[in-house]
Design an enzyme around this catalytic site. Structure first.
Site, PDB file in Angstrom:
ATOM      1  N   SER A   1      94.840  65.825   8.776  1.00 37.61           N
ATOM      2  CA  SER A   1      94.400  64.292   8.683  1.00 37.61           C
ATOM      3  C   SER A   1      94.482  63.538   9.705  1.00 37.61           C
ATOM      4  CB  SER A   1      94.974  63.559   7.273  1.00 37.61           C
ATOM      5  OG  SER A   1      94.730  64.103   6.209  1.00 37.61           O
TER       6      SER A   1
ATOM      7  N   LYS B   1      97.917  53.099   9.818  1.00 38.15           N
ATOM      8  CA  LYS B   1      96.903  53.509   8.475  1.00 38.15           C
ATOM      9  C   LYS B   1      97.527  52.769   7.352  1.00 38.15           C
ATOM     10  CE  LYS B   1      95.870  57.874   6.511  1.00 38.15           C
ATOM     11  NZ  LYS B   1      96.032  59.456   6.411  1.00 38.15           N
TER      12      LYS B   1
ATOM     13  N   SER C   1      91.965  62.400   6.486  1.00 38.69           N
ATOM     14  CA  SER C   1      92.003  61.142   5.970  1.00 38.69           C
ATOM     15  C   SER C   1      92.097  60.034   7.016  1.00 38.69           C
ATOM     16  CB  SER C   1      93.016  61.110   4.656  1.00 38.69           C
ATOM     17  OG  SER C   1      94.300  61.105   5.369  1.00 38.69           O
TER      18      SER C   1
END
Length: 518
Positions: free
Chosen positions: A175, A65, A151
């Site tokens: 997330s 990420k 996210s």
């Protein structure tokens, strides 16, 4: 459902960890496929195959990420204020991946600084849910552009599309689990403090966890086992003694199960507060189908109540926003972040006026919104009524979880040696909790839910936030399609979440592995 026999569960438990058979082999192919979904924001060059990459993760393709620091690629956090930033050091979790021979494919898209539930607040553009492009998409699935969740939407989409075997994400209030549910993959948020956060760009320090998304539970566990260790550089990393005590409790409980059918005798708590009015009929129908199958394999379904969970979402947004406002203060265009040249009308004698120019230009709307909310919660007038009240609610949420689990919570306990008499009290509690991961399937990117003014986007975290407040391990596994589809079931992925006591990550993953083959 498929594989309803005990034999299939036995084969599952004895099968070695594997990786995605559909994973695209070359970087050029990854680039071509990524253009369809915008999962990656940076793709690394092909590794040098002449160099030996022996290790526990050798041959595994892993994505990272974009809020986790790497030295060979930008770490932008999907924000304009860090659009040119390249970290001078690597996060501990990335170092461990490299040491174990993993192939780091690239950095994945996310909501700006991890603030969002739908992966739409990104300077790189939204990530598109790849489900219609995968073999799992049946004829009933609607072929439209939908959110990948957030996210960590880029990580989930990359795994679902077969661009990597596993991906690192971060989970603050859901997330990892939410995008995993939307994209139909496995997503794991470990117990808080088990995986190092050193090198992870902070959003809310007391909630942030580094977790893993993968094609199956075996791939997730394979990565988790390598990144879960004490790190002296991370002040929130749990010490070895506490880790071992929690692990011993979980292992002893696992050993008490029938190894040929681990679901037989498993006590599963169904929290009554996790079925709000916003929950869709499609989610409820598939979840009930999952429960019936678990019961047919010998699991005991026990209704439990977590009364304080009703207030968890409100408490979460106060606490997370307060911590975010503090963490975002460093991005002023002088110490960190892109700088916008002040206009001629700016009073250069005022520091705040200079800072505000850069922040207004480079922070997105969601980040600005949470900074304002968090700053207000920390003001003298609001501190007692909002921040301290939210902290009290958080403790009540933790107490509720401790009251329903058969395994004790070893954190903060001076006695860390496994007490067999405490495990004998398992008849008074449950082994794990099970609940739907999301209130519905992935919303369309064109829907009103995704508008900046809509409060509906915040409701997406309704079911994932309680485990985050308590710091508990939580695993999303896809729910199988129901035999009798109800009205409103569009065929898109829906997940269910397994929650365990703090430190019982191995138990949670073991149950998830068994459930995956039902």
């Amino acid at each position: 459902m498929r594989g309803n026999t005990t034999a299939s569960l036995r084969r599952l438990l004895s099968s070695p960890s594997s990786h995605c058979t559909r994973c695209y082999s070359t970087r050029q192919t990854v680039i071509e496929q990524n253009a369809k979904i915008n999962a990656f924001v940076h793709i690394n060059p092909e590794p040098d195959h002449s160099v030996s990459r022996a290790g526990a993760l050798s041959g595994l393709k892993v994505a990272v990420k974009d809020n986790i620091a790497t030295t060979d690629s930008p770490t932008t956090c999907s924000s304009s204020i860090l659009k040119t930033f390249v970290s001078p050091f690597e996060a501990t979790v990335v170092q461990k991946l490299r040491e174990d021979g993993a192939d780091i494919v690239g950095k994945t898209n996310c909501d700006e600084f991890g603030m969002g539930s739908l992966n739409i607040y990104s300077i790189h553009g939204p990530t598109v849910n790849p489900f219609p492009l995968t073999p799992n998409a049946g004829p009933s699935a609607e072929f439209e552009q939908r959110s990948a969740g957030g996210s960590s939407g880029g990580s989930a989409a990359a795994v679902a599309m077969g661009l990597c075997d596993a991906a690192l994400g971060t989970d603050t209030g859901g997330s990892i689990r939410l995008p995993a549910s939307y994209c139909g993959v496995v997503g794991f948020k470990p117990s808080y403090g088990l995986v190092s956060r050193w090198g992870v760009v902070s959003y809310a320090d007391s909630l942030d966890c580094v977790g893993v998304l993968g094609t199956d539970v075996a791939a997730v566990k394979r990565v988790f086992d390598r990144i879960s260790s004490f790190d002296a550089k991370d002040p929130t990393s749990t010490v070895l003694e506490i880790r071992k005590a929690a692990s011993d409790y979980a292992k002893q409980r696992l050993q008490s199960f029938n190894q040929s059918n681990p679901l037989n005798g498993l006590k599963i708590g169904i929290p009554q507060e996790f079925f709000p009015t916003e929950l869709s009929n499609a989610v409820l129908n598939r979840f009930r189908t999952t429960l019936r199958t678990l019961k047919s394999h010998g699991a005991q379904l026990i209704p439990v109540t977590l009364p304080s969970s009703s207030y968890a979402l409100s408490a979460y947004y106060v606490l997370a926003s307060a911590e975010a406002s503090s963490n975002m203060a460093r991005y002023d265009g002088i110490q960190y972040g892109e700088r916008k040249t002040p206009s001629l009308q700016t009073d250069l004698r005022s520091v705040s006026s200079v800072y505000s120019q850069s922040r207004s230009a480079h922070f997105g709307p969601e980040v600005q919104r949470r900074i304002l909310l968090g700053t207000y919660a920390l003001t003298a007038d609001a501190f007692d009524n909002y921040f301290l009240q939210a902290q009290r609610v958080r403790q009540l949420v933790k107490d509720d979880f401790d009251a329903v689990f058969s395994i004790p919570n070893v954190r903060g306990d001076t006695k860390v040696k496994v007490d067999e008499t405490e495990l004998d009290n398992s008849s008074y509690g449950v082994d794990i909790l099970l609940h739907p991961s999301a209130i519905g399937s992935a919303p369309a990117l064109s829907s009103g839910t995704l508008s900046n003014s809509s409060l509906d986007a915040y409701v997406q975290d309704l079911l994932t936030v309680p485990a985050s407040l308590a710091g508990l391990p939580a695993l999303n596994v896809p729910c199988p399609a129901a035999v009798d589809m109800v009205a409103g079931d569009d065929g898109w992925p829906i997940g269910c979440s397994i929650i365990g006591q703090w430190g019982s990550d191995e138990l949670v993953l073991g149950v998830g592995k068994a459930m995956s083959f039902l």
